[in-house]
Design a protein around this motif. Structure first.
Motif, short mmCIF file in Angstrom:
data_model
loop_
_atom_site.label_atom_id
_atom_site.label_comp_id
_atom_site.label_asym_id
_atom_site.label_seq_id
_atom_site.Cartn_x
_atom_site.Cartn_y
_atom_site.Cartn_z
N LEU A 132 0.71 -1.31 0.17
CA LEU A 132 0.09 0.03 0.05
C LEU A 132 0.95 1.39 -0.12
O LEU A 132 0.59 2.24 -0.65
N GLY A 133 1.82 1.22 0.84
CA GLY A 133 2.77 2.41 1.02
C GLY A 133 3.68 2.64 -0.26
O GLY A 133 3.74 3.77 -0.75
N VAL A 134 4.04 1.79 -0.77
CA VAL A 134 4.79 1.61 -2.12
C VAL A 134 4.08 2.08 -2.95
O VAL A 134 4.43 3.06 -3.83
N VAL A 135 2.71 1.89 -3.30
CA VAL A 135 2.13 2.33 -4.62
C VAL A 135 1.63 3.85 -4.19
O VAL A 135 1.91 4.53 -4.98
N LEU A 136 1.28 4.07 -3.08
CA LEU A 136 0.69 5.47 -2.69
C LEU A 136 1.98 6.56 -2.82
O LEU A 136 2.05 7.21 -3.39
N GLY A 137 3.02 5.85 -2.38
CA GLY A 137 4.72 6.77 -2.38
C GLY A 137 4.97 6.64 -3.90
O GLY A 137 5.21 8.11 -4.26
N LEU A 138 4.70 5.59 -4.77
CA LEU A 138 5.07 5.90 -6.09
C LEU A 138 4.38 6.86 -6.90
O LEU A 138 4.62 7.74 -7.43
N ILE A 139 2.83 6.73 -6.52
CA ILE A 139 1.93 7.74 -7.33
C ILE A 139 2.40 9.27 -6.60
O ILE A 139 2.29 10.30 -7.37
N SER A 140 2.46 9.42 -5.28
CA SER A 140 2.71 10.70 -4.89
C SER A 140 3.91 11.22 -5.38
O SER A 140 4.01 12.42 -5.76
N GLY A 141 5.01 10.48 -5.58
CA GLY A 141 6.45 10.95 -5.89
C GLY A 141 6.23 11.17 -7.53
O GLY A 141 6.95 12.22 -8.10
N PHE A 142 5.67 10.34 -8.22
CA PHE A 142 5.50 10.61 -9.44
C PHE A 142 4.48 11.60 -9.97
O PHE A 142 4.91 12.32 -11.07
N ARG A 143 3.36 11.63 -9.43
CA ARG A 143 2.43 12.50 -10.13
C ARG A 143 2.88 13.89 -9.82
O ARG A 143 2.77 15.00 -10.33
N GLY A 144 3.24 14.14 -8.22
CA GLY A 144 3.70 15.46 -7.76
C GLY A 144 2.26 16.38 -7.57
O GLY A 144 1.14 15.85 -7.74
N GLY A 145 2.38 17.55 -7.49
CA GLY A 145 1.28 18.42 -7.24
C GLY A 145 0.41 18.15 -6.39
O GLY A 145 0.58 17.94 -5.44
N ARG A 146 -0.89 18.37 -6.90
CA ARG A 146 -1.97 18.18 -5.92
C ARG A 146 -2.09 16.69 -5.37
O ARG A 146 -2.52 16.56 -3.85
N THR A 147 -2.04 15.77 -6.05
CA THR A 147 -2.12 14.18 -5.51
C THR A 147 -1.10 14.20 -4.56
O THR A 147 -1.45 13.48 -3.34
N ASP A 148 0.23 14.73 -4.89
CA ASP A 148 1.44 14.27 -3.83
C ASP A 148 0.95 15.30 -2.66
O ASP A 148 0.82 14.77 -1.51
N MET A 149 0.32 16.36 -2.60
CA MET A 149 -0.10 17.04 -1.41
C MET A 149 -1.14 16.42 -0.60
O MET A 149 -0.93 16.38 0.50
N VAL A 150 -2.18 15.96 -1.28
CA VAL A 150 -3.26 15.08 -0.60
C VAL A 150 -2.74 13.88 0.23
O VAL A 150 -2.77 13.71 1.20
#
Lengths: 307, 326, 290
Positions: free
Chosen positions: C104-122
């Motif tokens: 769960l953490g790896v997927v969310l971390g990847l999304i967060s780091g890769f997408r950046g911006g608002r997704t990352d912030m949330v």
């Protein structure tokens, strides 16, 4: 600054609201029939029907949710089956005991952890550093509930020096507080040591020494102020969450009449309104602690203050 | 080295070692040089050659506990700094000897106001006369920070890079030190601001007659304000010369390479010269001359024995087998 | 697993200085021997009681017997056998938790780091919030609704533990994003999903494994204490936390029932902690993980 604090308060309020919502849906939408879950084991069908009516469980879910929120804002979280009293009041009556033990633990962990951590960082590889590191390893590896049991076995059962249950005298605090602070001390020691080491290596510390600033001032003002930021996060932020878990365990082992023991009793007696109120009150506490951390940050760090 | 009573600072055979888990590293290996009163000396070399450690050794601020000055004497006004107690050193630092670090963004404490940090050299040397805040404002004025009355209460993050460097210089010169060590004071700045900062340092030097050791890897900076150059390579001094002789007549092959690798304005070049190879690892120093593996004039002897210091004339010395000494 | 490769071993040697944690490795050796060979080395069936030989003390005590080296409990079950078999439950639960929240953490971390911006912030804001919530309250809720079991524990810590992983993975992802091979992959027209999983993920697998080793000790303690409270595994399973809970009622006259299962936990956790610290020091000299 004001904008910052207002923003934090809004976030905190939103968190509490979210938790209220989650609690509602977890208890209502779980696979078990909420009425059966909420009822004491010896209930009759008539009781079930009464309860359904009482909680308005025959109404649509959204209406229930609205009522639940309305009641929650009035501080009404239903009644305890065991005590036939408002669940919140039952919880609050047991609260001071937990608070006292928590406070003793907090003071113990912060003073011991911080001083060992700082001394170790200032004098790496000294005797205190070695002892501190050993202690930190022990604190990380020894389960507090087992340490509690061993303490009872040794000081309570074999030597009969200390009381093994209940509270009243200062002697009653020794074992539970030691047990509860073992892990936080380890955590704070490790963290304050490493962030202080980082700070002492930094250029601004070298610059302060270049200016001829005396060493105690360099350590306490220049290095410590910077090192304190991550330590504060842990002390207030994670500490809250951590303490809840170990409070439940330690109060259970030492029969400490606080909310941790209450929630265990309530859980096994299926007195779920009390469990529910425990979840909500604890979250509010943790959220408040985080709010305090955010405000302390703003006080320490000008970059946040002038945002 | 010619011992001279007029020297403000004299290093005699200073060796500073770092004791790491991987082994011992001699970051500064038997370095000797001197700085006269009011002289501006450039200490030049690639990064990792021991320039910064030399300056920290002079301040007696080598990172503890890994680093240690293992031998040598550091004479400041004919007194050996190695024999001073920690408290005596503290009193000298920020008062008679001072230093400017290279990156103002990390050399300033982000959590204290600029004024508070500026005031420290005064506060801890009992030099406060009247209002400390007033003194800090005057100091900021001296380094030409605009609107010093309001800037003094700002935090470092509110300062621009150039302004931070000025503030850092201000901290260094607060008590009109006799010796100011500037460790790459312009590296972190962009070119125009670097020029301004350099000009400022020149002015301050003229005003206070302080001796300056300018540490840099940039020969252009040296040309602008130094009167003498000391070249370091892999922990040792390879050449010492007055600035004009150094540019006209560099003796050590390493110096020759350094000068050739600087583009000269107005002279077209096909390809910029670069010294081939890498400086030696600090863990595996060559036995002989440390530059030998990269030197195009190296002979067998160069790989076996370290060359002694040879004096070409009164002010020009070099450590190279190309120049057989007396 | 590429992190046991020869190259890395060499690297570790060159960085040198850090002695392998012999004590920790020994502890882990004991633990994994118990896990793998439980059926072979355990002298008795862990769940089979003998009502004629209840609460026999360990062999060196006065009434001890060689038949039961660490004694028996109140139902006459062999303590040593139960401890050996308990290691399996311990590993099962802790690895279950880590796999659950780790992915769960790896997927969310990847999304967060890769997408950046608002997704990352949330996601990061959510992680902050999550970190401050006590796992035990979620456990109380879930156990109230689903009933206490090993599964409930895994699910609870599974949903609670992700923020730590997400943060580390996000940080790694941010720095990898700037590297040439990822940029090239982008230029070459690889899909985002492909870049995330076949270019970035393999590069952070070491970090993930080190982190798991460091965290698993804490998870074992946590899950054992929950079982001890009766919120986790239920009798008659072999679980160290549960054994302590059962033994606690007999603390006044059967000290061995509360001592040995606890020691088993300590040895295991010490093993993981020492090895984890060592791995971090050798593999992660920049101390990204803390």
């Amino acid at each position: 600054m004001q904008g910052y604090i207002v923003k934090r308060i809004l976030i905190a309020a939103f968190t509490v609201f979210t938790v209220l919502t989650v609690v509602f849906f977890v208890f209502r939408l779980g696979p078990a029939d909420p009425v059966m879950v909420m009822l004491p084991p010896n209930a009759t069908p008539q009781d079930a029907e009464n309860l359904t009516k009482k909680f308005g469980l025959d109404k649509p879910l959204m209406v229930q949710y609205g009522n639940y929120l309305k009641n929650a804002f009035r501080g009404d979280f239903g009644s305890s089956f065991r005590f036939d009293e408002p669940a919140l009041r039952v919880l609050l009556m047991r609260f001071p005991a937990t608070l006292k033990l928590g406070l003793v633990t907090f003071i113990l962990s912060v003073t011991v952890g911080l001083s060992i951590g700082l001394i170790s960082a200032v004098k790496p590889d000294s005797i205190i550093d070695r002892i501190g590191r050993l202690f930190a390893l022990a604190g990380m590896s020894l389960p507090s509930f087992w340490v509690g049991i061993m303490l009872i076995l040794f000081f309570g059962v074999t030597l009969r020096w200390l009381p093994i249950a209940g509270r009243g005298t200062p002697l009653h605090y020794i074992m539970p507080a030691f047990c509860m602070s073992l892990y936080p001390i380890a955590l704070i020691t490790r963290l304050s040591r490493s962030s202080m080491l980082d700070a002492l290596k930094s250029d601004y510390v070298v610059m302060a020494r270049i200016k001829g600033v005396p060493e105690f001032y360099v350590i306490l003002v220049h290095a410590f102020k910077n090192a304190s930021i991550p330590v504060i996060t842990v002390i207030f932020g994670i500490f809250g969450a951590l303490m809840v878990g170990s409070a439940v365990v330690v109060e259970y082992i030492f029969s400490w009449p606080g909310i941790g023991r209450l929630v265990m009793e309530s859980f096994f007696a299926r007195d779920y309104p009390v469990v529910q109120v425990f979840v909500i009150v604890v979250t509010c506490m943790v959220v408040t602690l985080n709010l305090i951390v955010d405000i302390i940050y703003a006080y320490i760090d000008p970059r946040i203050r002038y945002q | 080295m010619h011992s001279n009573q007029d020297n403000l600072l004299e290093l005699q055979d200073v060796t500073t070692t770092f004791f790491t888990k991987q082994g011992e590293v001699r970051a500064v290996d038997g370095v000797s040089f001197s700085v006269g009163k009011g002289e501006v000396v450039g200490l030049v070399g690639e990064s990792g050659c021991g320039k910064s450690v030399t300056s920290l050794s002079i301040m007696r601020l080598v990172p503890q506990p890994a680093g240690k000055i293992v031998s040598g004497r550091i004479l400041f006004k004919n007194e050996d700094l190695m024999e001073k107690t920690a408290e005596e050193m503290r009193q000298l630092r920020g008062d008679r000897i001072s230093m400017i670090l290279q990156d103002p963004m990390v050399a300033m404490n982000q959590l204290l106001t600029v004024g508070k940090q500026l005031g420290e050299p005064y506060k801890f040397h009992d030099k406060v006369r009247g209002s400390l805040r007033e003194m800090c404002i005057r100091l900021l004025e001296k380094v030409k920070v605009p609107a010093p009355e309001s800037r003094v209460d700002d935090y470092p993050f509110q300062f621009s890079g150039g302004m931070s460097q000025r503030a850092l210089i201000a901290m260094g010169i607060a008590n009109n030190p006799d010796l100011l060590i500037a460790d790459e004071p312009t590296t972190a700045l962009d070119v125009t601001i670097a020029a301004q900062v350099l000009k400022l340092m020149k002015e301050i030097q003229r005003e206070t007659d302080a001796s300056i050791i300018l540490i840099t890897h940039d020969l252009a900076t040296v040309a602008q304000i130094c009167t003498r150059v000391i070249v370091m390579y892999a922990g040792r001094i390879v050449e010492t010369a007055p600035i004009k002789i150094f540019y006209k007549n560099p003796a050590h092959p390493y110096s020759v390479g350094l000068i050739r690798s600087v583009p000269v304005l107005g002279q077209p070049v096909d390809r910029l010269f670069s010294i081939s190879g890498q400086p030696p690892s600090l863990f595996a120093m060559p036995k002989g001359c440390r530059f030998a593996p990269r030197c195009n004039k190296a002979e067998k002897k160069c790989f076996k024995h370290y060359p002694p210091e040879t004096w070409l004339d009164e002010n020009h010395s070099v450590a190279c087998w190309l120049y057989p000494g007396d | 697993m590429n992190f046991f490769s020869k190259k890395n071993k060499k690297k570790a040697k060159r960085r040198g200085g850090v002695r392998p944690p012999y004590i920790g490795l020994f502890c882990l050796g004991l633990f994994f021997t118990a896990v793998i060979f439980a059926n072979v080395i355990a002298p008795y069936d862990p769940n089979e009681g003998d009502l004629f030989s209840t609460t026999i003390p360990p062999v060196w005590e006065k009434d001890g017997s060689l038949a039961h080296i660490l004694g028996t409990d109140m139902l006459g079950r062999d303590v040593l056998s139960r401890i050996i078999h308990g290691s399996r439950m311990s590993l099962l639960i802790s690895v279950g938790c880590i796999l659950f929240y780790g992915s769960l953490g790896v997927v969310l971390g990847l999304i967060s780091g890769f997408r950046g911006g608002r997704t990352d912030m949330v996601i990061m804001r959510l992680a902050d919030l999550w970190l401050s919530l006590p796992g035990v309250i979620v456990l109380f809720m879930l156990a109230a609704v689903h009933g206490p079991s090993a599964k409930t524990i895994i699910i609870t810590f599974g949903i609670m533990g992700w923020p730590g992983y997400a943060r580390i993975v996000r940080g790694e992802c941010l720095s990898l994003k700037q590297r040439d091979f990822v940029r090239l992959a982008r230029v070459a027209g690889c899909s985002k999903l492909r870049i995330m999983f076949s270019h970035i993920l393999p590069n952070i697998i070491n970090t993930i494994i080190i982190m798991a080793t460091i965290e698993i000790g804490g998870i074992i303690v946590m899950t054992a204490s929950m079982s001890f409270l009766g919120l986790g595994t239920q009798p008659p399973s072999c679980d160290w936390g549960l054994m302590l809970a059962e033994g606690r009622q007999y603390i006044t006259y059967a000290w061995w029932l509360v001592t040995f299962p606890g020691l088993a936990i300590v040895i295991t956790v010490l093993g993981f902690n020492l090895t984890g610290d060592w791995l971090r020091e050798v593999m992660d000299p920049k101390q990204k993980l803390r």
